[in-house]
Design an enzyme around this catalytic site. Sequence first.
Site, PDB file in Angstrom:
ATOM      1  N   HIS A  50       0.830  -1.207   0.000  1.00 24.07           N
ATOM      2  CA  HIS A  50       0.000   0.000   0.000  1.00 24.07           C
ATOM      3  C   HIS A  50       0.863   1.255   0.000  1.00 24.07           C
ATOM      4  CE1 HIS A  50      -2.118   3.224   2.331  1.00 24.07           C
ATOM      5  NE2 HIS A  50      -3.019   2.999   1.389  1.00 24.07           N
ATOM      6  N   GLU A  53       2.088   2.002  -3.391  1.00 27.27           N
ATOM      7  CA  GLU A  53       0.993   2.616  -4.157  1.00 27.27           C
ATOM      8  C   GLU A  53       1.019   4.135  -3.999  1.00 27.27           C
ATOM      9  OE1 GLU A  53      -3.363   3.802  -3.075  1.00 27.27           O
ATOM     10  OE2 GLU A  53      -3.023   1.659  -2.704  1.00 27.27           O
ATOM     11  N   HIS A  54       1.239   4.591  -2.769  1.00 26.44           N
ATOM     12  CA  HIS A  54       1.314   6.041  -2.515  1.00 26.44           C
ATOM     13  C   HIS A  54       2.541   6.671  -3.176  1.00 26.44           C
ATOM     14  CE1 HIS A  54      -1.671   7.114   0.796  1.00 26.44           C
ATOM     15  NE2 HIS A  54      -1.931   5.851   0.520  1.00 26.44           N
ATOM     16  N   GLU A 130      -3.904   8.051   7.656  1.00 27.53           N
ATOM     17  CA  GLU A 130      -4.910   7.172   7.052  1.00 27.53           C
ATOM     18  C   GLU A 130      -5.258   6.022   8.000  1.00 27.53           C
ATOM     19  OE1 GLU A 130      -5.647   4.789   2.812  1.00 27.53           O
ATOM     20  OE2 GLU A 130      -3.699   5.698   3.244  1.00 27.53           O
TER      21      GLU A 130
END
Length: 417
Positions: A50, A53-54, A130
């Site tokens: 993840h 992905e950022h 997040e």
Amino acid sequence: MASFSYNRQVLPSGMVVLSERMPAVKSVSIGVWVKVGSRDEASDVAGISHFIEHMLFKGTARRSAQEIARTIDAVGGTHDASTSREGTCFFVKVLGEHLPLGIDILADTFLHSRLDPKDIEREQQVVLQEIKMVEDTPDDLVHDLFAEAIWDDHPVARPILGRKETVGRFTQDDIRRHMSRFYRPDRTVVAAAGDLEHEQLVDLVARTFEGFEGRTVHTDSPPPSSSGAVRVEERDTAQLHLCLGMDALPYAHQDRYALYLLNAMLGGSMSSRLFQEIREKRGLAYSIYSYQAAYRDCGLLVIYAGTSPESSGQVIDLIRAECARLRNQPVDPSDLQQAKDQLKGNLLLGLEGTSSRMTRLAKSEIYFDRTYDLDEIIAGIDSVSTDQFESLTRRMLRDELFAITSIGPVSQAALLS
């Protein structure tokens, strides 16, 4: 039904290129899919898929992060990324005439991201926020707790975002090591749908991904073992957030269409049994629904309810009663047909856009190594017999297989009393 043109080609590097031409649209959605997700991570780097992905839109040797955003915005396009337990996708949506630009940006960010330590440090703070946001949203968090409860410490049960203690330690070396291991052509699929020509797409991908080589050392984890566990997190919230469910089926299981119908009938819509009984008839919950999650070797069927603490016992009893009714009573053929019609309608309506078509192409390749035509899927839905449906409900909806998680002002003892 309208026919669409599917094409598939494997490049010499091992990358798979898929396309579906949609003559009536002006846009094209392009996704670069990597077959790596949170279940493939070592525990000390949980959340790194993840995090990558950022990071891949944070600037390359040719473009800054701002230039990437401006370039896409200048042609009215969008770009984004997503991570699941078994895959990561980077995608853009542009007008068909800007297909070369979309491919160029995807290849540039995928192959040449700078991964600057300052950007890493900044993005760590973003992802930590997040994680905190999910922790402050119990109707989201309860689903992660459910996976952990039923599958314990198996990698597929870990939160996709990772944990604060791992995310805060990521380094450039960690990211490059993970990408070197998994970001290889034999684990990469490029899928596109919309206003395009397949030959042009293949040529663009071959040129922009030139030099992308190597093979992955496959280390797939074994399937998880499940238990009918109970996990309760007491919090001072106005509502109690509940998940009840059990093991279901892998993505490509032969009974998957029967499971889709079971989910639709149980809690997949406003006409479903749970919604009608618990919300409409009794007013015990504002939100009540079921969903199925499928992976390469396992799956879940989960029911969520948000209810008042004092109604929690009644809601759990009603959910169990509806599951028992589906398990023990013969299904009415008209109810099964209604579920089939609903499922087919949802499928067709959900595939009107280029993004959903692109996603369907990629997932079909990842899980089936082929493309399923819509007519095949509809035929699969129609082919489910009452015997097949009832056999599935008897196998799955057994009381001893239920796992339960909750977040709210109710103790475990009170919840189960």
